[in-house]
Write a protein that holds these residues in place. Sequence first.
Motif, PDB file in Angstrom:
ATOM      1  N   GLY A 157      51.273  14.734   1.881  1.00 13.36           N
ATOM      2  CA  GLY A 157      51.711  13.428   2.334  1.00 13.36           C
ATOM      3  C   GLY A 157      51.868  13.449   3.836  1.00 13.36           C
ATOM      4  N   GLU A 158      52.305  12.333   4.358  1.00 12.91           N
ATOM      5  CA  GLU A 158      52.583  12.261   5.785  1.00 12.91           C
ATOM      6  C   GLU A 158      53.570  11.142   6.058  1.00 12.91           C
ATOM      7  N   THR A 159      54.256  11.258   7.180  1.00  8.68           N
ATOM      8  CA  THR A 159      55.109  10.215   7.717  1.00  8.68           C
ATOM      9  C   THR A 159      54.555   9.876   9.099  1.00  8.68           C
ATOM     10  N   PRO A 160      55.106   8.883   9.791  1.00  9.67           N
ATOM     11  CA  PRO A 160      54.613   8.630  11.143  1.00  9.67           C
ATOM     12  C   PRO A 160      54.703   9.853  12.057  1.00  9.67           C
ATOM     13  N   ASP A 161      55.614  10.776  11.773  1.00 12.31           N
ATOM     14  CA  ASP A 161      55.844  11.917  12.663  1.00 12.31           C
ATOM     15  C   ASP A 161      55.426  13.267  12.089  1.00 12.31           C
ATOM     16  N   LEU A 162      55.166  13.340  10.790  1.00  9.19           N
ATOM     17  CA  LEU A 162      55.000  14.629  10.126  1.00  9.19           C
ATOM     18  C   LEU A 162      53.783  14.650   9.216  1.00  9.19           C
ATOM     19  N   LEU A 163      53.142  15.817   9.126  1.00 13.43           N
ATOM     20  CA  LEU A 163      52.278  16.154   7.999  1.00 13.43           C
ATOM     21  C   LEU A 163      53.136  16.890   6.982  1.00 13.43           C
ATOM     22  N   VAL A 164      52.925  16.583   5.684  1.00 10.27           N
ATOM     23  CA  VAL A 164      53.786  17.124   4.637  1.00 10.27           C
ATOM     24  C   VAL A 164      52.917  17.761   3.544  1.00 10.27           C
ATOM     25  N   PRO A 165      52.500  19.019   3.713  1.00  8.77           N
ATOM     26  CA  PRO A 165      51.748  19.703   2.667  1.00  8.77           C
ATOM     27  C   PRO A 165      52.668  20.051   1.501  1.00  8.77           C
ATOM     28  N   LEU A 166      52.146  19.945   0.276  1.00  7.96           N
ATOM     29  CA  LEU A 166      52.946  20.164  -0.921  1.00  7.96           C
ATOM     30  C   LEU A 166      52.407  21.341  -1.721  1.00  7.96           C
ATOM     31  N   GLY A 167      53.324  22.099  -2.313  1.00  7.15           N
ATOM     32  CA  GLY A 167      52.964  23.179  -3.227  1.00  7.15           C
ATOM     33  C   GLY A 167      53.832  23.107  -4.459  1.00  7.15           C
ATOM     34  N   ILE A 168      53.230  23.194  -5.634  1.00  5.77           N
ATOM     35  CA  ILE A 168      53.977  23.168  -6.892  1.00  5.77           C
ATOM     36  C   ILE A 168      53.482  24.271  -7.811  1.00  5.77           C
ATOM     37  N   ASP A 169      54.426  24.906  -8.497  1.00  8.57           N
ATOM     38  CA  ASP A 169      54.070  25.985  -9.412  1.00  8.57           C
ATOM     39  C   ASP A 169      55.287  26.332 -10.264  1.00  8.57           C
ATOM     40  N   LEU A 170      55.040  26.955 -11.419  1.00 10.03           N
ATOM     41  CA  LEU A 170      56.140  27.450 -12.239  1.00 10.03           C
ATOM     42  C   LEU A 170      56.975  28.474 -11.478  1.00 10.03           C
ATOM     43  N   ASP A 171      56.313  29.228 -10.595  1.00 10.60           N
ATOM     44  CA  ASP A 171      56.967  30.248  -9.791  1.00 10.60           C
ATOM     45  C   ASP A 171      57.223  29.696  -8.389  1.00 10.60           C
ATOM     46  N   LEU A 172      58.477  29.725  -7.941  1.00  5.80           N
ATOM     47  CA  LEU A 172      58.819  29.153  -6.643  1.00  5.80           C
ATOM     48  C   LEU A 172      58.099  29.857  -5.504  1.00  5.80           C
ATOM     49  N   ASP A 173      57.922  31.175  -5.595  1.00  2.00           N
ATOM     50  CA  ASP A 173      57.192  31.902  -4.548  1.00  2.00           C
ATOM     51  C   ASP A 173      55.751  31.407  -4.446  1.00  2.00           C
ATOM     52  N   GLU A 174      55.127  31.193  -5.614  1.00  2.00           N
ATOM     53  CA  GLU A 174      53.745  30.713  -5.595  1.00  2.00           C
ATOM     54  C   GLU A 174      53.669  29.278  -5.101  1.00  2.00           C
ATOM     55  N   ALA A 175      54.692  28.467  -5.394  1.00  5.38           N
ATOM     56  CA  ALA A 175      54.733  27.110  -4.850  1.00  5.38           C
ATOM     57  C   ALA A 175      54.740  27.149  -3.326  1.00  5.38           C
ATOM     58  N   LEU A 176      55.508  28.075  -2.755  1.00  7.81           N
ATOM     59  CA  LEU A 176      55.515  28.232  -1.299  1.00  7.81           C
ATOM     60  C   LEU A 176      54.132  28.622  -0.796  1.00  7.81           C
ATOM     61  N   ARG A 177      53.506  29.583  -1.462  1.00  6.56           N
ATOM     62  CA  ARG A 177      52.180  30.014  -1.018  1.00  6.56           C
ATOM     63  C   ARG A 177      51.188  28.851  -1.057  1.00  6.56           C
ATOM     64  N   LYS A 178      51.258  28.031  -2.102  1.00 10.09           N
ATOM     65  CA  LYS A 178      50.352  26.882  -2.200  1.00 10.09           C
ATOM     66  C   LYS A 178      50.603  25.881  -1.083  1.00 10.09           C
ATOM     67  N   ALA A 179      51.870  25.650  -0.755  1.00 11.37           N
ATOM     68  CA  ALA A 179      52.182  24.735   0.339  1.00 11.37           C
ATOM     69  C   ALA A 179      51.641  25.261   1.662  1.00 11.37           C
ATOM     70  N   VAL A 180      51.755  26.577   1.883  1.00  9.31           N
ATOM     71  CA  VAL A 180      51.245  27.170   3.122  1.00  9.31           C
ATOM     72  C   VAL A 180      49.724  27.067   3.172  1.00  9.31           C
ATOM     73  N   ARG A 181      49.057  27.327   2.050  1.00  9.11           N
ATOM     74  CA  ARG A 181      47.585  27.216   2.030  1.00  9.11           C
ATOM     75  C   ARG A 181      47.144  25.784   2.340  1.00  9.11           C
ATOM     76  N   THR A 182      47.843  24.807   1.763  1.00  2.00           N
ATOM     77  CA  THR A 182      47.496  23.412   2.046  1.00  2.00           C
ATOM     78  C   THR A 182      47.765  23.078   3.501  1.00  2.00           C
TER      79      THR A 182
END
Length: 351
Positions: free
Chosen positions: A271-296
């Motif tokens: 997503g995005e706001t007027p000031d920010l890019l907002v990459p999202l990561g979702i996963d059953l595992d919170l660590d993997e959700a973080l990794r997905k957000a970083v990759r995006t």
Amino acid sequence: MTVHHLPSTPATVRWGELPVAGDRPVLEVDPGDVVVVDTVSHEGILEDQGRDPVAFFTARGIEAAAVLPDAVEIARSVPHDPAVHGPHVVTGPVLVRGARPGDVLSVTVEELVLRADHGVVSNRHGRGALPAEYPAGGAEVFSVLARVETDPATGARRGSMPIGPDTGARVRFPLKPFLGLVGVGTPGPQRLHSVPPGMHGGNLDVSVLGVGSTLHLPVQVDGALFHTGDPHYSQGDGEVALTAFEAPLRARLRLDLLPADAVRVRDALWGETPDLLVPLGIDLDLDEALRKAVRTAIALLVDLGMDPAHALAYLSAAGDFAVSQVVDRVSGVHGLIRKADLVELPGVRGR
């Protein structure tokens, strides 16, 4: 551009299920049209709260006339089995003419209007960030009534709730309305439960995606089958109890369509706001959700002209990653990248 009004009624909602291909749309729009949706919160109408919003809210000091008629009618007449269905009242689907798999539906929040001056925060047995510890005393559900107040010093509206069961003291906090559930339909054959988010979007619960934001969703079925719900007046990152300040909103949403041949960052939620890019990561595992957000996040920066290794270094130096929620079966992490940092990137200069 046409503006459409979409109320939440027994004819326009599903309770706890998400749309799939073949579902009859409750509204058809063209790309670029605006839909004004009167959303209904599930808190105060659920079975463990009596499935009677008038009784639930009047017992907590709310006038019966202040309880929304659409919430009363949905609680009375829409089928819902809590053992099978999710809790959310999902309004839609809305067919976007011309949308095809591979396109991206961009949902821009133009306005959010509070439909009530009260709402609910709940914690339920076996749910939330501390499922073995709360609710205390063996209770199945613990619900707190939250109110909307006006700050006498500034005139600004704010949220408040009591600090305990037998005191007049309250905690007060800023309001930050947003829609927790924004999604597109899936191929099926079965309708998805409304709680876990996925590549369809759904119950993402990303609090930064309020007024002025845009969520970009990969279209999965013809017509997109847009839907929304789970309105919030505020939510802390993590949403640790299970729900946040849940209360109904009137949402003015613009639905734009990016054709598949113009999509540059694929298979990504962001997503995005007027000031920010907002990459999202979702996963059953919170660590993997973080990794997905970083990759995006890296993919978004590479699209704008950064080298991948330099993008990762920049994110470590200046990007923020927050836990969106840890209570929806699938955990979420969102990144916050300042657009002002990126003005010299080739892809920004060229736009």
